[in-house]
Scaffold this motif. Structure first.
Motif, PDB file in Angstrom:
ATOM      1  N   THR A 179    -101.832 -63.613  17.881  1.00 50.24           N
ATOM      2  CA  THR A 179    -103.182 -63.746  17.344  1.00 50.24           C
ATOM      3  C   THR A 179    -103.074 -64.096  15.869  1.00 50.24           C
ATOM      4  OG1 THR A 179    -103.381 -61.416  16.674  1.00 50.24           O
ATOM      5  CG2 THR A 179    -104.041 -61.988  18.939  1.00 50.24           C
ATOM      6  N   LYS A 180    -104.162 -64.620  15.306  1.00 52.68           N
ATOM      7  CA  LYS A 180    -104.158 -64.980  13.896  1.00 52.68           C
ATOM      8  C   LYS A 180    -103.839 -63.775  13.023  1.00 52.68           C
ATOM      9  CE  LYS A 180    -107.139 -66.681  10.183  1.00 52.68           C
ATOM     10  NZ  LYS A 180    -108.453 -67.259   9.812  1.00 52.68           N
ATOM     11  N   GLU A 181    -104.460 -62.651  13.318  1.00 53.01           N
ATOM     12  CA  GLU A 181    -104.256 -61.458  12.519  1.00 53.01           C
ATOM     13  C   GLU A 181    -102.808 -60.983  12.570  1.00 53.01           C
ATOM     14  OE1 GLU A 181    -106.680 -61.915  14.718  1.00 53.01           O
ATOM     15  OE2 GLU A 181    -108.298 -62.232  13.257  1.00 53.01           O
ATOM     16  N   LYS A 182    -102.226 -61.006  13.774  1.00 53.16           N
ATOM     17  CA  LYS A 182    -100.841 -60.565  13.931  1.00 53.16           C
ATOM     18  C   LYS A 182     -99.878 -61.512  13.226  1.00 53.16           C
ATOM     19  CE  LYS A 182     -97.614 -57.922  15.686  1.00 53.16           C
ATOM     20  NZ  LYS A 182     -97.421 -56.523  15.204  1.00 53.16           N
ATOM     21  N   ILE A 183    -100.130 -62.813  13.348  1.00 50.79           N
ATOM     22  CA  ILE A 183     -99.270 -63.805  12.706  1.00 50.79           C
ATOM     23  C   ILE A 183     -99.279 -63.619  11.188  1.00 50.79           C
ATOM     24  CG2 ILE A 183     -99.040 -66.273  12.183  1.00 50.79           C
ATOM     25  CD1 ILE A 183    -100.010 -66.815  15.059  1.00 50.79           C
ATOM     26  N   LEU A 184    -100.460 -63.458  10.611  1.00 51.42           N
ATOM     27  CA  LEU A 184    -100.568 -63.297   9.161  1.00 51.42           C
ATOM     28  C   LEU A 184     -99.967 -61.969   8.708  1.00 51.42           C
ATOM     29  CD1 LEU A 184    -104.127 -64.747   8.478  1.00 51.42           C
ATOM     30  CD2 LEU A 184    -101.913 -65.847   8.136  1.00 51.42           C
ATOM     31  N   THR A 185    -100.076 -60.938   9.554  1.00 47.71           N
ATOM     32  CA  THR A 185     -99.484 -59.644   9.216  1.00 47.71           C
ATOM     33  C   THR A 185     -97.964 -59.733   9.164  1.00 47.71           C
ATOM     34  OG1 THR A 185    -101.318 -58.411  10.204  1.00 47.71           O
ATOM     35  CG2 THR A 185     -99.243 -57.232   9.933  1.00 47.71           C
ATOM     36  N   ILE A 186     -97.383 -60.372  10.175  1.00 50.06           N
ATOM     37  CA  ILE A 186     -95.921 -60.530  10.200  1.00 50.06           C
ATOM     38  C   ILE A 186     -95.462 -61.381   9.027  1.00 50.06           C
ATOM     39  CG2 ILE A 186     -93.983 -61.474  11.513  1.00 50.06           C
ATOM     40  CD1 ILE A 186     -95.502 -60.812  14.071  1.00 50.06           C
ATOM     41  N   MET A 187     -96.265 -62.385   8.665  1.00 51.07           N
ATOM     42  CA  MET A 187     -95.897 -63.279   7.575  1.00 51.07           C
ATOM     43  C   MET A 187     -95.837 -62.549   6.237  1.00 51.07           C
ATOM     44  SD  MET A 187     -97.420 -67.140   7.059  1.00 51.07           S
ATOM     45  CE  MET A 187     -97.570 -67.422   8.818  1.00 51.07           C
ATOM     46  N   LYS A 188     -96.553 -61.427   6.123  1.00 52.46           N
ATOM     47  CA  LYS A 188     -96.538 -60.632   4.891  1.00 52.46           C
ATOM     48  C   LYS A 188     -95.236 -59.853   4.732  1.00 52.46           C
ATOM     49  CE  LYS A 188    -101.516 -59.669   5.089  1.00 52.46           C
ATOM     50  NZ  LYS A 188    -102.511 -58.577   5.242  1.00 52.46           N
ATOM     51  N   ASP A 189     -94.590 -59.570   5.850  1.00 46.16           N
ATOM     52  CA  ASP A 189     -93.404 -58.713   5.847  1.00 46.16           C
ATOM     53  C   ASP A 189     -92.240 -59.438   5.190  1.00 46.16           C
ATOM     54  OD1 ASP A 189     -91.371 -56.922   6.371  1.00 46.16           O
ATOM     55  OD2 ASP A 189     -92.078 -56.476   8.402  1.00 46.16           O
ATOM     56  N   SER A 190     -91.636 -58.822   4.192  1.00 47.66           N
ATOM     57  CA  SER A 190     -90.521 -59.446   3.476  1.00 47.66           C
ATOM     58  C   SER A 190     -89.217 -59.394   4.255  1.00 47.66           C
ATOM     59  CB  SER A 190     -90.322 -58.758   2.116  1.00 47.66           C
ATOM     60  OG  SER A 190     -90.043 -57.377   2.293  1.00 47.66           O
ATOM     61  N   ARG A 191     -89.171 -58.603   5.320  1.00 52.56           N
ATOM     62  CA  ARG A 191     -87.954 -58.515   6.125  1.00 52.56           C
ATOM     63  C   ARG A 191     -87.803 -59.752   7.018  1.00 52.56           C
ATOM     64  NH1 ARG A 191     -89.240 -52.780   8.743  1.00 52.56           N
ATOM     65  NH2 ARG A 191     -91.243 -53.903   8.885  1.00 52.56           N
ATOM     66  N   VAL A 192     -86.578 -60.119   7.297  1.00 52.93           N
ATOM     67  CA  VAL A 192     -86.293 -61.268   8.158  1.00 52.93           C
ATOM     68  C   VAL A 192     -85.909 -60.768   9.543  1.00 52.93           C
ATOM     69  CG1 VAL A 192     -84.833 -63.287   8.537  1.00 52.93           C
ATOM     70  CG2 VAL A 192     -85.538 -62.673   6.219  1.00 52.93           C
ATOM     71  N   GLY A 193     -86.625 -61.243  10.556  1.00 54.06           N
ATOM     72  CA  GLY A 193     -86.348 -60.841  11.923  1.00 54.06           C
ATOM     73  C   GLY A 193     -85.427 -61.824  12.640  1.00 54.06           C
ATOM     74  N   ALA A 194     -85.313 -61.642  13.936  1.00 51.85           N
ATOM     75  CA  ALA A 194     -84.417 -62.476  14.736  1.00 51.85           C
ATOM     76  C   ALA A 194     -84.852 -63.934  14.724  1.00 51.85           C
ATOM     77  CB  ALA A 194     -84.366 -61.953  16.172  1.00 51.85           C
ATOM     78  N   TYR A 195     -86.158 -64.173  14.896  1.00 52.65           N
ATOM     79  CA  TYR A 195     -86.648 -65.551  14.896  1.00 52.65           C
ATOM     80  C   TYR A 195     -86.365 -66.230  13.561  1.00 52.65           C
ATOM     81  CZ  TYR A 195     -89.264 -64.515  19.187  1.00 52.65           C
ATOM     82  OH  TYR A 195     -89.617 -64.166  20.471  1.00 52.65           O
ATOM     83  N   GLY A 196     -86.594 -65.526  12.467  1.00 55.10           N
ATOM     84  CA  GLY A 196     -86.356 -66.097  11.153  1.00 55.10           C
ATOM     85  C   GLY A 196     -84.890 -66.401  10.907  1.00 55.10           C
ATOM     86  N   ALA A 197     -84.018 -65.471  11.280  1.00 56.58           N
ATOM     87  CA  ALA A 197     -82.584 -65.671  11.082  1.00 56.58           C
ATOM     88  C   ALA A 197     -82.079 -66.853  11.896  1.00 56.58           C
ATOM     89  CB  ALA A 197     -81.828 -64.400  11.468  1.00 56.58           C
ATOM     90  N   ILE A 198     -82.506 -66.921  13.151  1.00 60.28           N
ATOM     91  CA  ILE A 198     -82.096 -68.038  14.007  1.00 60.28           C
ATOM     92  C   ILE A 198     -82.632 -69.354  13.472  1.00 60.28           C
ATOM     93  CG2 ILE A 198     -82.366 -69.055  16.312  1.00 60.28           C
ATOM     94  CD1 ILE A 198     -82.436 -66.162  17.394  1.00 60.28           C
ATOM     95  N   GLY A 199     -83.883 -69.343  13.010  1.00 52.72           N
ATOM     96  CA  GLY A 199     -84.480 -70.561  12.472  1.00 52.72           C
ATOM     97  C   GLY A 199     -83.737 -71.084  11.260  1.00 52.72           C
TER      98      GLY A 199
END
Length: 267
Positions: free
Chosen positions: A97-117
């Motif tokens: 959802t838009k809200e969830k996407i923007l919330t995750i985008m605020k997080d300074s931590r890097v997750g699995a998707y970010g590391a792989i990307g």
């Protein structure tokens, strides 16, 4: 002229880690207009990276020189755009959802998707440049940095900025780009094509435009516009597409020349 100089310093102050030996007053107005000079930032970042490649290739192999040039570009920008790509990978990979996407985008931590990307992105850049003949690499690095930043500027005009709350970790960003600034940015980027001495090099704009458009449609569908991280993603992805397009074009021209028994002077 003083105002334009301030705009140029603002662009380098926000988008690079290059020390600015001049004090100037920040304003939202400067931030909105400084993006007309973002291609010039690309020339400098690309030029520094290309210079490191040239110097190190006199000592090491092209493979090592490419890695050193990539490290240089990351150091000069402070991984500004790469961080945006990682955040977008995490947010759109884990949010529905838009809200969830923007919330995750605020997080300074890097997750699995970010590391792989990030890993795949850097790997693709390296392989694409490494496949090019040695004499192509310097001008390819420069045009990649310049034109990809122009695509990000274009997105600022094409989409609306998604306003987030004050807790957002999003980077300072333009919220209203005028068409005049877009035209100026586009004019600066034209000079990056000149070293190729052939109009066929403009063909790389076709896949670059398509990629930008598809990313914009995707962002608009899910969050209604763009954030600073989205712009970093567009810069990174279109830079990769530019490298791939030049590699494909070089291979096509070489094949055609070989078939006709001629030597191409495209590059």
């Amino acid at each position: 002229m003083k105002q334009q100089f301030h705009l140029l310093l603002t662009a380098f102050g926000f988008f690079t880690r290059i020390p600015i030996p001049y004090k100037f007053a920040f304003s939202q107005s400067y931030l909105n207009q400084c993006n007309r000079y973002l291609p010039l930032v690309g020339y400098v970042v690309g030029g520094i990276s290309a210079s490191v490649f040239f110097a190190s290739s006199q000592i090491f192999s092209s493979t090592v020189a490419i890695v050193l040039s990539m490290i240089t570009s990351i150091l000069v920008t402070g991984a500004f755009h790469e961080d945006g790509l990682a955040d977008v990978c995490d947010a759109f990979g884990g949010g529905w959802t838009k809200e969830k996407i923007l919330t995750i985008m605020k997080d300074s931590r890097v997750g699995a998707y970010g590391a792989i990307g990030i890993i795949l992105s850097l790997l693709l850049k390296f392989v694409s440049l490494n496949e090019l003949p040695h004499s192509f690499i310097i001008k390819t690095i420069i045009i990649g940095h310049v034109v990809s930043r122009t695509m990000a500027v274009w997105t600022m005009h094409s989409l609306n900025y998604v306003r987030e709350d004050e807790s957002s970790k999003s980077k300072p960003i333009t919220k209203a780009l005028h068409i005049k600034d877009l035209v100026i940015a586009g004019a600066w980027s034209i000079f990056a094509f000149i070293p190729f001495f052939d109009v066929r090099i403009f063909l790389i704009l076709i896949p670059t435009f398509i990629t930008k458009y598809c990313l914009e449609r995707y962002f608009k569908k899910w969050i209604g516009g763009y954030t600073g991280d989205c712009l970093g993603t567009i810069q990174q992805v279109t830079e990769q597409v530019i490298y791939l397009a030049i590699l494909a074009l070089a291979g096509y021209v070489a094949y055609q020349s070989s078939a006709q028994g001629q030597i191409s002077n495209l590059f």
